[in-house]
Design a protein around this motif. Structure first.
Motif, PDB file in Angstrom:
ATOM      1  N   SER A  14       0.827  -1.205   0.000  1.00 51.57           N
ATOM      2  CA  SER A  14       0.000   0.000   0.000  1.00 51.57           C
ATOM      3  C   SER A  14       0.863   1.257   0.000  1.00 51.57           C
ATOM      4  O   SER A  14       1.974   1.281   0.534  1.00 51.57           O
ATOM      5  CB  SER A  14      -0.938   0.017   1.212  1.00 51.57           C
ATOM      6  OG  SER A  14      -0.222   0.222   2.409  1.00 51.57           O
ATOM      7  N   ASP A  56      -8.446  -4.113   0.174  1.00 51.16           N
ATOM      8  CA  ASP A  56      -8.576  -3.165   1.285  1.00 51.16           C
ATOM      9  C   ASP A  56      -9.214  -3.844   2.498  1.00 51.16           C
ATOM     10  O   ASP A  56      -8.741  -3.673   3.625  1.00 51.16           O
ATOM     11  CB  ASP A  56      -9.425  -1.956   0.881  1.00 51.16           C
ATOM     12  CG  ASP A  56      -8.728  -1.016  -0.083  1.00 51.16           C
ATOM     13  OD1 ASP A  56      -7.490  -1.084  -0.205  1.00 51.16           O
ATOM     14  OD2 ASP A  56      -9.440  -0.217  -0.720  1.00 51.16           O
ATOM     15  N   ARG A  62      -8.288   1.203   4.091  1.00 54.13           N
ATOM     16  CA  ARG A  62      -8.307   1.675   2.703  1.00 54.13           C
ATOM     17  C   ARG A  62      -7.041   2.480   2.459  1.00 54.13           C
ATOM     18  O   ARG A  62      -6.697   3.355   3.244  1.00 54.13           O
ATOM     19  CB  ARG A  62      -9.548   2.539   2.478  1.00 54.13           C
ATOM     20  CG  ARG A  62      -9.739   2.940   1.052  1.00 54.13           C
ATOM     21  CD  ARG A  62     -11.095   3.646   0.884  1.00 54.13           C
ATOM     22  NE  ARG A  62     -11.122   4.257  -0.412  1.00 54.13           N
ATOM     23  CZ  ARG A  62     -10.862   5.542  -0.652  1.00 54.13           C
ATOM     24  NH1 ARG A  62     -10.600   6.348   0.352  1.00 54.13           N
ATOM     25  NH2 ARG A  62     -10.891   6.023  -1.873  1.00 54.13           N
TER      26      ARG A  62
END
Length: 83
Positions: A14, A56, A62
């Motif tokens: 991420s 996610d 998220r």
């Protein structure tokens, strides 16, 4: 040729985790230019939005939006460094 329609670029790992790691390594806050450069060069894959939502969910958070990474990084950074 329509098989790429609807795919999004999804940073892996991420983007928020990558930025946090880079900032900790640097030992000081990242500049906007550094955040943009990291975003532009981080590993990413193309996936449908529904698959991104599943990733996610499995991560438990998220990721920040690459298109608004500086603004979202400022908010995420504050939350992450206050803990």
């Amino acid at each position: 040729m329509s098989e790429n329609v609807g795919l999004i670029i999804y940073p892996v790992p991420s983007l928020v985790a990558t930025l946090l790691n880079r900032e900790r390594t640097k030992g000081s806050p990242l500049t906007e230019e550094e955040v943009i450069q990291i975003r532009d060069t981080c590993p990413a894959i193309a996936m449908p939005p529904d698959v991104a939502r599943q990733v996610d969910e499995s991560r438990g958070y998220r990721d920040i939006d690459p298109e608004n990474c500086w603004e979202e990084w400022q908010r995420a950074r504050k939350e992450l460094t206050e803990s």
